[in-house]
Write a protein that holds these residues in place. Structure first.
Motif, PDB file in Angstrom:
ATOM      1  N   GLU A 107      29.256   8.901-120.937  1.00  0.00           N
ATOM      2  CA  GLU A 107      30.546   8.214-121.004  1.00  0.00           C
ATOM      3  C   GLU A 107      31.141   8.233-122.405  1.00  0.00           C
ATOM      4  O   GLU A 107      32.353   8.228-122.573  1.00  0.00           O
ATOM      5  CB  GLU A 107      30.389   6.769-120.539  1.00  0.00           C
ATOM      6  CG  GLU A 107      30.044   6.644-119.077  1.00  0.00           C
ATOM      7  CD  GLU A 107      29.774   5.206-118.664  1.00  0.00           C
ATOM      8  OE1 GLU A 107      29.952   4.293-119.493  1.00  0.00           O
ATOM      9  OE2 GLU A 107      29.374   5.006-117.507  1.00  0.00           O
ATOM     10  N   LYS A 108      30.294   8.278-123.422  1.00  0.00           N
ATOM     11  CA  LYS A 108      30.764   8.253-124.803  1.00  0.00           C
ATOM     12  C   LYS A 108      31.046   9.644-125.365  1.00  0.00           C
ATOM     13  O   LYS A 108      31.719   9.780-126.373  1.00  0.00           O
ATOM     14  CB  LYS A 108      29.734   7.549-125.686  1.00  0.00           C
ATOM     15  CG  LYS A 108      29.551   6.092-125.319  1.00  0.00           C
ATOM     16  CD  LYS A 108      28.505   5.440-126.174  1.00  0.00           C
ATOM     17  CE  LYS A 108      28.326   3.996-125.717  1.00  0.00           C
ATOM     18  NZ  LYS A 108      27.242   3.351-126.406  1.00  0.00           N
ATOM     19  N   ASN A 109      30.473  10.691-124.714  1.00  0.00           N
ATOM     20  CA  ASN A 109      30.664  12.052-125.197  1.00  0.00           C
ATOM     21  C   ASN A 109      30.623  13.008-124.014  1.00  0.00           C
ATOM     22  O   ASN A 109      29.549  13.268-123.458  1.00  0.00           O
ATOM     23  CB  ASN A 109      29.572  12.402-126.214  1.00  0.00           C
ATOM     24  CG  ASN A 109      29.780  13.755-126.843  1.00  0.00           C
ATOM     25  OD1 ASN A 109      30.484  14.608-126.313  1.00  0.00           O
ATOM     26  ND2 ASN A 109      29.160  13.963-127.990  1.00  0.00           N
ATOM     27  N   SER A 110      31.754  13.541-123.636  1.00  0.00           N
ATOM     28  CA  SER A 110      31.832  14.409-122.451  1.00  0.00           C
ATOM     29  C   SER A 110      31.137  15.749-122.655  1.00  0.00           C
ATOM     30  O   SER A 110      31.009  16.526-121.716  1.00  0.00           O
ATOM     31  CB  SER A 110      33.291  14.629-122.057  1.00  0.00           C
ATOM     32  OG  SER A 110      33.979  15.305-123.097  1.00  0.00           O
ATOM     33  N   ARG A 111      30.667  16.040-123.852  1.00  0.00           N
ATOM     34  CA  ARG A 111      29.939  17.284-124.134  1.00  0.00           C
ATOM     35  C   ARG A 111      28.440  17.119-123.894  1.00  0.00           C
ATOM     36  O   ARG A 111      27.680  18.047-124.094  1.00  0.00           O
ATOM     37  CB  ARG A 111      30.162  17.739-125.592  1.00  0.00           C
ATOM     38  CG  ARG A 111      31.610  17.801-126.020  1.00  0.00           C
ATOM     39  CD  ARG A 111      32.474  18.752-125.231  1.00  0.00           C
ATOM     40  NE  ARG A 111      31.953  20.094-125.249  1.00  0.00           N
ATOM     41  CZ  ARG A 111      32.154  20.991-124.289  1.00  0.00           C
ATOM     42  NH1 ARG A 111      32.888  20.693-123.251  1.00  0.00           N
ATOM     43  NH2 ARG A 111      31.636  22.187-124.364  1.00  0.00           N
ATOM     44  N   HIS A 112      28.013  15.941-123.485  1.00  0.00           N
ATOM     45  CA  HIS A 112      26.601  15.621-123.282  1.00  0.00           C
ATOM     46  C   HIS A 112      26.387  15.351-121.797  1.00  0.00           C
ATOM     47  O   HIS A 112      26.947  14.409-121.256  1.00  0.00           O
ATOM     48  CB  HIS A 112      26.257  14.392-124.126  1.00  0.00           C
ATOM     49  CG  HIS A 112      24.812  14.069-124.188  1.00  0.00           C
ATOM     50  ND1 HIS A 112      24.362  12.826-124.532  1.00  0.00           N
ATOM     51  CD2 HIS A 112      23.698  14.810-123.964  1.00  0.00           C
ATOM     52  CE1 HIS A 112      23.044  12.810-124.507  1.00  0.00           C
ATOM     53  NE2 HIS A 112      22.626  14.009-124.168  1.00  0.00           N
ATOM     54  N   ILE A 113      25.551  16.197-121.135  1.00  0.00           N
ATOM     55  CA  ILE A 113      25.327  16.028-119.698  1.00  0.00           C
ATOM     56  C   ILE A 113      23.843  15.833-119.410  1.00  0.00           C
ATOM     57  O   ILE A 113      22.979  16.276-120.178  1.00  0.00           O
ATOM     58  CB  ILE A 113      25.897  17.221-118.883  1.00  0.00           C
ATOM     59  CG1 ILE A 113      25.265  18.543-119.304  1.00  0.00           C
ATOM     60  CG2 ILE A 113      27.406  17.265-118.996  1.00  0.00           C
ATOM     61  CD1 ILE A 113      25.713  19.747-118.479  1.00  0.00           C
ATOM     62  N   TYR A 114      23.573  15.153-118.290  1.00  0.00           N
ATOM     63  CA  TYR A 114      22.210  14.843-117.868  1.00  0.00           C
ATOM     64  C   TYR A 114      22.014  15.254-116.415  1.00  0.00           C
ATOM     65  O   TYR A 114      22.919  15.107-115.594  1.00  0.00           O
ATOM     66  CB  TYR A 114      21.945  13.327-117.897  1.00  0.00           C
ATOM     67  CG  TYR A 114      22.159  12.640-119.211  1.00  0.00           C
ATOM     68  CD1 TYR A 114      21.118  12.488-120.101  1.00  0.00           C
ATOM     69  CD2 TYR A 114      23.401  12.107-119.540  1.00  0.00           C
ATOM     70  CE1 TYR A 114      21.301  11.824-121.303  1.00  0.00           C
ATOM     71  CE2 TYR A 114      23.602  11.448-120.732  1.00  0.00           C
ATOM     72  CZ  TYR A 114      22.540  11.307-121.615  1.00  0.00           C
ATOM     73  OH  TYR A 114      22.732  10.651-122.796  1.00  0.00           O
ATOM     74  N   ALA A 115      20.808  15.696-116.098  1.00  0.00           N
ATOM     75  CA  ALA A 115      20.437  15.946-114.704  1.00  0.00           C
ATOM     76  C   ALA A 115      19.791  14.683-114.149  1.00  0.00           C
ATOM     77  O   ALA A 115      19.249  13.865-114.896  1.00  0.00           O
ATOM     78  CB  ALA A 115      19.462  17.118-114.617  1.00  0.00           C
ATOM     79  N   GLU A 116      19.848  14.517-112.843  1.00  0.00           N
ATOM     80  CA  GLU A 116      19.201  13.374-112.194  1.00  0.00           C
ATOM     81  C   GLU A 116      17.681  13.517-112.311  1.00  0.00           C
ATOM     82  O   GLU A 116      17.166  14.598-112.593  1.00  0.00           O
ATOM     83  CB  GLU A 116      19.625  13.299-110.724  1.00  0.00           C
ATOM     84  CG  GLU A 116      21.113  13.092-110.512  1.00  0.00           C
ATOM     85  CD  GLU A 116      21.642  11.797-111.105  1.00  0.00           C
ATOM     86  OE1 GLU A 116      20.931  10.777-111.080  1.00  0.00           O
ATOM     87  OE2 GLU A 116      22.779  11.810-111.593  1.00  0.00           O
ATOM     88  N   GLU A 117      16.959  12.441-112.059  1.00  0.00           N
ATOM     89  CA  GLU A 117      15.492  12.442-112.139  1.00  0.00           C
ATOM     90  C   GLU A 117      14.889  13.513-111.238  1.00  0.00           C
ATOM     91  O   GLU A 117      15.292  13.674-110.094  1.00  0.00           O
ATOM     92  CB  GLU A 117      14.964  11.065-111.716  1.00  0.00           C
ATOM     93  CG  GLU A 117      13.474  10.981-111.699  1.00  0.00           C
ATOM     94  CD  GLU A 117      12.940   9.963-112.667  1.00  0.00           C
ATOM     95  OE1 GLU A 117      11.737   9.955-112.837  1.00  0.00           O
ATOM     96  OE2 GLU A 117      13.732   9.201-113.235  1.00  0.00           O
TER      97      GLU A 117
END
Length: 115
Positions: free
Chosen positions: A5-15
């Motif tokens: 939410e704070k940086n749209s260049r940072h993404i995460y995959a689900e567990e």
């Protein structure tokens, strides 16, 4: 896939999943900082490509010899969580490689016992 939410260049995959680039199927892990990429499929691009979250998809995390099967850090559902002690030893882990080595030892013992 979640976008920070704070940086749209940072993404995460689900567990239990990892991020995979759709164009060349390269797996990057469960967290990724997007930017310019200079190579696709091992080939140098004529000009760098600005990566977008849409260039990635979530896939099941691959199982390797370093995959942890069981660890002291994993809390089982019925297990009561205790407060950690200051001088506790390093948490133990069982990896796929450990399991394969144990399996090989069991097979060798079976041969020795003619089972």
């Amino acid at each position: 896939m979640r976008i920070d939410e704070k940086n749209s260049r940072h993404i995460y995959a689900e567990e239990g999943k990892v991020l995979c680039r759709i164009s060349d199927r390269v797996v990057f892990g469960n967290e990724l900082w997007l930017g310019y990429t200079y190579y696709l499929g091992g080939d140098l691009l004529p000009e760098p490509l600005w990566e977008l979250p849409e260039h990635y998809e979530e896939v099941e995390e691959p199982v390797t010899d370093d995959t942890v099967v069981l660890s002291d850090e994993v809390v089982l559902e019925d297990e009561v969580q205790e407060e950690p002690e200051e001088d506790m030893p390093e948490p133990r882990k069982v990896t796929i490689a450990d399991y394969k080595a144990l399996e090989a030892e069991v097979q060798e013992m079976k041969k020795m016992l003619n089972l």
